[in-house]
Each structure stands twice: as C-alpha cells, then as structure tokens.
Design an enzyme around this catalytic site. Structure first.
Site, mmCIF file in Angstrom:
data_model
loop_
_atom_site.group_PDB
_atom_site.id
_atom_site.type_symbol
_atom_site.label_atom_id
_atom_site.label_comp_id
_atom_site.label_asym_id
_atom_site.label_seq_id
_atom_site.Cartn_x
_atom_site.Cartn_y
_atom_site.Cartn_z
ATOM 1 C CG HIS A 75 -2.289 -12.790 -5.458
ATOM 2 N ND1 HIS A 75 -2.201 -13.434 -6.854
ATOM 3 C CD2 HIS A 75 -2.921 -11.696 -5.826
ATOM 4 C CE1 HIS A 75 -2.917 -12.562 -7.524
ATOM 5 N NE2 HIS A 75 -3.622 -11.629 -7.136
ATOM 6 C CE1 TYR A 202 3.267 -18.674 -11.226
ATOM 7 C CE2 TYR A 202 4.869 -18.705 -12.880
ATOM 8 C CZ TYR A 202 4.373 -18.070 -11.772
ATOM 9 O OH TYR A 202 5.032 -16.835 -11.346
ATOM 10 N N PRO A 294 11.953 -15.460 -16.303
ATOM 11 C CG PRO A 294 10.470 -14.653 -18.006
ATOM 12 C CD PRO A 294 11.963 -15.285 -17.932
ATOM 13 C CE LYS A 298 11.520 -15.998 -5.965
ATOM 14 N NZ LYS A 298 10.911 -15.184 -5.017
ATOM 15 C CE1 TYR A 386 6.069 -17.244 -8.205
ATOM 16 C CE2 TYR A 386 4.197 -17.553 -6.414
ATOM 17 C CZ TYR A 386 4.728 -17.289 -7.835
ATOM 18 O OH TYR A 386 3.830 -16.635 -8.626
HETATM 19 P P1 FAD Z 1 16.128 -2.232 -16.060
HETATM 20 O O1 FAD Z 1 14.670 -2.137 -15.738
HETATM 21 O O2 FAD Z 1 16.562 -2.963 -17.328
HETATM 22 O O3 FAD Z 1 16.539 -0.618 -15.937
HETATM 23 C C1 FAD Z 1 17.882 -0.318 -16.662
HETATM 24 C C2 FAD Z 1 17.865 0.926 -17.306
HETATM 25 O O4 FAD Z 1 19.211 1.434 -17.554
HETATM 26 C C3 FAD Z 1 16.996 1.134 -18.231
HETATM 27 O O5 FAD Z 1 15.989 2.287 -18.265
HETATM 28 C C4 FAD Z 1 17.870 1.310 -19.589
HETATM 29 O O6 FAD Z 1 17.283 2.119 -20.575
HETATM 30 C C5 FAD Z 1 19.098 2.163 -18.826
HETATM 31 N N1 FAD Z 1 20.340 1.991 -19.554
HETATM 32 C C6 FAD Z 1 20.944 0.824 -20.292
HETATM 33 N N2 FAD Z 1 22.126 1.143 -20.904
HETATM 34 C C7 FAD Z 1 22.265 2.408 -20.579
HETATM 35 C C8 FAD Z 1 23.290 3.058 -20.754
HETATM 36 N N3 FAD Z 1 24.501 2.731 -21.242
HETATM 37 N N4 FAD Z 1 23.359 4.539 -20.158
HETATM 38 C C9 FAD Z 1 22.373 4.957 -19.345
HETATM 39 N N5 FAD Z 1 21.262 4.263 -19.206
HETATM 40 C C10 FAD Z 1 21.266 3.035 -19.458
HETATM 41 N N6 FAD Z 1 10.801 -9.986 -14.465
HETATM 42 C C11 FAD Z 1 9.774 -10.643 -13.931
HETATM 43 O O7 FAD Z 1 9.889 -10.968 -12.846
HETATM 44 N N7 FAD Z 1 8.583 -11.017 -14.746
HETATM 45 C C12 FAD Z 1 8.471 -10.730 -16.108
HETATM 46 O O8 FAD Z 1 7.528 -10.931 -16.640
HETATM 47 C C13 FAD Z 1 9.525 -10.076 -16.536
HETATM 48 N N8 FAD Z 1 9.555 -9.626 -17.885
HETATM 49 C C14 FAD Z 1 10.525 -8.877 -18.558
HETATM 50 C C15 FAD Z 1 10.590 -8.517 -19.941
HETATM 51 C C16 FAD Z 1 11.396 -7.966 -20.402
HETATM 52 C C17 FAD Z 1 11.534 -7.522 -21.791
HETATM 53 C C18 FAD Z 1 12.698 -7.774 -19.790
HETATM 54 C C19 FAD Z 1 13.823 -6.756 -20.201
HETATM 55 C C20 FAD Z 1 12.743 -7.806 -18.317
HETATM 56 C C21 FAD Z 1 11.688 -8.603 -17.777
HETATM 57 N N9 FAD Z 1 11.667 -8.841 -16.281
HETATM 58 C C22 FAD Z 1 10.806 -9.523 -15.849
HETATM 59 C C23 FAD Z 1 12.766 -8.483 -15.670
HETATM 60 C C24 FAD Z 1 12.588 -7.290 -14.853
HETATM 61 O O9 FAD Z 1 11.820 -6.442 -15.460
HETATM 62 C C25 FAD Z 1 13.768 -6.957 -14.520
HETATM 63 O O10 FAD Z 1 14.755 -7.732 -13.526
HETATM 64 C C26 FAD Z 1 13.803 -5.498 -13.763
HETATM 65 O O11 FAD Z 1 13.227 -4.531 -14.776
HETATM 66 C C27 FAD Z 1 15.459 -5.205 -13.486
HETATM 67 O O12 FAD Z 1 15.590 -3.785 -13.198
HETATM 68 P P2 FAD Z 1 16.806 -2.823 -13.474
HETATM 69 O O13 FAD Z 1 16.517 -1.526 -13.112
HETATM 70 O O14 FAD Z 1 17.878 -3.581 -13.172
HETATM 71 O O15 FAD Z 1 16.874 -3.167 -15.117
HETATM 72 C C1 DHB Z 2 4.167 -11.743 -13.952
HETATM 73 C C2 DHB Z 2 5.505 -12.180 -14.738
HETATM 74 C C3 DHB Z 2 6.147 -13.302 -14.335
HETATM 75 O O1 DHB Z 2 7.355 -13.614 -14.800
HETATM 76 C C4 DHB Z 2 5.662 -14.165 -13.282
HETATM 77 O O2 DHB Z 2 6.432 -15.328 -12.866
HETATM 78 C C5 DHB Z 2 4.597 -14.195 -12.681
HETATM 79 C C6 DHB Z 2 3.760 -12.778 -13.050
HETATM 80 C C7 DHB Z 2 3.551 -10.929 -14.427
HETATM 81 O O3 DHB Z 2 3.895 -10.175 -15.179
HETATM 82 O O4 DHB Z 2 2.283 -10.531 -13.951
#
Ligand code: FAD
Ligand code: DHB
Length: 393
Positions: A75, A202, A294, A298, A386
């Site tokens: 994009h 948005y 979200p 980021k 962004y």
């Molecule tokens: P996570 O993806 O949370 O991974 C952590 C892992 O650790 C998981 O698999 C979990 O099961 C595991 N874990 C937890 N506790 C333990 C334990 N005690 N022992 C072993 N393993 C464990 N970001 C955006 O930019 N846009 C979005 O739309 C967006 N939507 C989101 C929706 C939801 C419901 C959530 C929770 C987050 C969202 N985010 C979004 C944020 C983005 O998805 C996260 O920033 C990203 O997943 C971070 O990755 P991570 O690996 O640090 O954490």
């Molecule tokens: C998406 C999620 C976001 O939080 C955002 O700012 C833009 C796109 C997505 O899930 O595609």
C-alpha cells in the site's frame, strides 16, 4: 524430571518468540521456545495485519518473507474519512509503503520455518516458571503432560505477551509500569467479501471510530469502536454491517459488500510500557513489554523490531564477546517504543468517540484532523510515524 540445556530460552510462540528463534538460528545460536497454548490455537488467532517496510526487511533477513512478498498487498497511501469527507494521505513523497499481510499468515510462515529446521516450539507447556535470572545460570521450569522439565539457559527472552509470566519475574521494586486504559474497545470481524476500497480507511464518525482493512482482494478485516461490555453474541453479522454502513461515507457505503463473518471478537484498547526491558539475564520483547492501542497498527511492528534488536545483541555477545548491545537493549528499545506509544495514543485520541466528551473536545479532534489532512508538514510527520520510515531498528 528431565533436564535440558540451550543458549536462549524463549517463553511464548507469538510473532516475537518465533522470529527471535528464527533470527538466532540463522546466526548459529540455539534456542528453545516454550508455548502455553496448543499449535492449533496459536495458528488460529486473528490479529494485526499491517507491516512496515522495515519489519518486512527484518523478515526477509530471517528468511521467512517469500510468501509475504508474493501474497502481501503493498500500500502506498491510506484514507481518513471524517463524516462524509474523504482524504487520502499519500506515502509516495517519502518513498514509504506498508504491506498488508495477516499476522495469522506470518505466524504460519514462522512456524513452518521452525518446523523445517527441526526446532518446533514446545506447545502445551504448562506452569512455565522463570528462575534465577539475576544470576549467571537462569532456567525455565515447565510441565508437559504432567511431567516436570527444566531448561537451563544462558539467557531468557520473555516473549509471552501482555498476560505472560516473564514480566512478573522482574522484582516489583525494579519494575515500573506506565498505563492508560481506554473506555472503549474494537469489535473486529473477518469476512470473505471484497474490501470496500483498495486502501485502508480510518473513519472518524459521530457514532464512533471504524476501520476498513483487508487481507486480500476477496477478504475484508473491519473494526468498529464499541463499548467495553460489548458481547459478540449481541452482534449478528447484519448488525455489524448495518453499523459499519452507517459510519461509512455514503459513496463508500454504496460499495459495501456484506457476507458471513469468519471471526468476530472484541479487543480492549490499552497503552502500556514496562521498564526496564532487561533484568539480569531476562529480556522482555513484544507485548510482554508494551501494548499500544491498535489504531496506529504498531503492535506487531514493534514486536518485530524488538526481537531484531535483541537478536543482534545476543549475536554480539556470542560472536564478539561484546555485551554493550545487551547492556543498551533497554534504553534503546524504550526510546523507540515510547515514540510508537505517542503516535498510537495520539491517533487513538483524535479518531475515537470518548464518553462524556464535550463539543469543545470534538472541535479539538476535528482541528487536529484538519491539520493532518491540509498541512504538508503534518502529513509528512504522520507518514513517517505511520509507515515507520524513520524508526530505528
Ligand atoms: P503474542 O502474540 O501475544 O504472543 C505471546 C505468546 O506467548 C502467545 O502465544 C501466548 O499463548 C504465549 N504465552 C503467554 N503466557 C505464556 C506462558 N505463561 N507460558 C508460555 N507461553 C505463554 N496489533 C495491531 O497492530 N493491529 C491489530 O488489529 C491488533 N489486534 C490485536 C487483537 C488482539 C486480541 C490482541 C491480543 C492483540 C492485537 N494486536 C494488534 C497486537 C499484536 O497482535 C501484538 O502486538 C503481537 O501479537 C505481539 O506479538 P508477541 O509475540 O509479542 O505477543
Ligand atoms: C489492521 C489493524 C489495525 O490495528 C490497523 O491499524 C490497521 C489494520 C488490520 O487488522 O488489518
């Protein structure tokens, strides 16, 4: 009880943990990933979808970008709609771009890469405990199918998300946390219908924020600002599409295709930073260390940059016997993280409907948005933040 040894013990197999394992592996450093959930659960999660160019470059370096480069959607602009008014912000002036590619797909690519190396995460690891991180021989203790296991490590990476255990291994008199909880959430759906427009939109609407995103030319990902007590059971597909149609400018609403949703969930919005990111031989990365609302897309990008920085620091330790990057991990990471926090909190504050807001508050929001869409300097600052074009790795 079984005992095993590795160089880096990684807690969590989200994008942070899996990518860290992959980057370390490419540098000849051994790691073991412990994951509390099952493989199917990890592969089934629907979350973020927007990758910065810098994050894509890191994924390429990790050798996991082939499918992303084939199937991801590049994009070069984004749209902001304020009521019926539509504005496009072009990334071209800064030669910036974003790639839309679901976190679900990225997780699959990372897991495939770990499997191909015969280094799959240990799924269903229960009661993971982090021990002795202040000393020189930290270890992870966990249970698998009832049996106790101990993993001796040189270092431990806490990649276990916001609700993980890693952060709690930092003593309360050392750990400082900073938090803002927002009085609303996002109701998100995934549906096999074409996106309403080729770019993300948005929307700032009187009834609340909305976002139209996508996963492909035939799959939409859409969000509506919702109350925190929203129960997805109260939101039929028809109700979701009706509300989205109401918030869209009329000319876009006319193009909205409705369809059965594949997933529907509510995410509360939060800003959160933990510091320091390092305590002894424990390093926090990704959502374990910070949460952004979200709105700025980021969360996933920060996670990718965190583990890239951590991997480089660990490589310097093993290859060059230099600990300066490990020592600087927390300060350098926090600077980058706070900048993303600022942008995410700002964009959230100008686009959402806050309960109890006054007409003056709305006037302020509209003036901020007006500044953004009319001032070249404001647009340039937005594009920089962004798209992450200025972020340091
Ligand atoms: P996570 O993806 O949370 O991974 C952590 C892992 O650790 C998981 O698999 C979990 O099961 C595991 N874990 C937890 N506790 C333990 C334990 N005690 N022992 C072993 N393993 C464990 N970001 C955006 O930019 N846009 C979005 O739309 C967006 N939507 C989101 C929706 C939801 C419901 C959530 C929770 C987050 C969202 N985010 C979004 C944020 C983005 O998805 C996260 O920033 C990203 O997943 C971070 O990755 P991570 O690996 O640090 O954490
Ligand atoms: C998406 C999620 C976001 O939080 C955002 O700012 C833009 C796109 C997505 O899930 O595609």
């Amino acid at each position: 009880m079984t005992q095993q040894r590795t160089q880096v013990g990684i807690v969590g197999s989200g994008p942070s943990g899996l990518l860290l394992a992959q980057l370390l592996d490419r540098a000849g450093i051994a790691s073991v990933v412990l994951e509390r959930r099952s493989r199917d659960y990890v592969l089934g999660r629907v979350r973020a979808g927007v990758l910065e160019q810098g994050a894509v470059a890191i994924l390429r370096e990790a050798g996991v970008a082939a499918r992303l480069e084939r199937e991801g959607l590049e994009h070069h602009g984004v749209e902001i709609a304020i009521g019926e008014q539509r504005y496009r912000i072009d990334f071209a002036e800064q030669a910036a771009s974003l790639t839309v590619y679901g976190q679900t797909e990225l997780t699959k690519d990372l897991l495939d890469a770990r499997d191909a190396r015969g280094a799959s995460p240990i799924f269903d690891a229960a009661d993971v405990a982090i021990e002795e991180v202040a000393g020189t021989r930290p270890r992870l203790r966990y249970r698998l199918a009832g049996a106790e296991h101990v993993l001796e490590c040189d270092f431990i990476a806490g990649c276990d998300g916001f609700h993980g255990v890693s952060r709690t291994a930092i003593p309360p008199d050392v750990l400082r946390t900073h938090e803002r909880v927002y009085p609303f959430g996002w109701l998100g759906v995934l549906a096999d219908v074409p996106p309403v427009s080729p770019e993300l939109i948005y929307l700032s609407h009187e009834r609340g924020f909305a976002l139209c995103s996508m996963r492909s030319a035939t799959r939409s990902r859409c969000y509506l600002q919702c109350d925190l007590d929203t129960d997805v059971a109260d939101w039929s597909d028809e109700r979701f599409w009706d509300e989205l149609e109401t918030r869209l400018p009329a000319e876009l609403a006319a193009h909205l295709t409705r369809g059965r949703t594949l997933e529907k969930s509510v995410t509360p919005l939060r800003s959160f930073v933990a510091e320091p990111l390092r305590y002894g031989r424990l390093f926090l990365a990704g959502d374990a260390a910070h949460i952004v609302p979200p709105t700025g897309a980021k969360g996933l990008n920060l996670a990718v940059r965190d583990v890239h920085q951590l991997a480089a620091a660990l490589v310097a330790h093993y290859r060059e016997r230099s600990d300066s990057l490990l020592d600087g991990y927390s300060a350098a990471g926090l600077r980058r993280i706070w900048r993303a926090e600022r942008f995410s909190a700002w964009l959230t504050s100008v686009l959402h409907r806050f309960p109890g807001r006054t007409s003056f508050d709305r006037g302020m929001q509209l003036a901020e948005l007006d500044q953004l869409v009319t001032s070249a300097a404001a647009r340039a600052a937005f594009v920089e933040a962004y798209t992450g074009s200025q972020a340091e790795a």
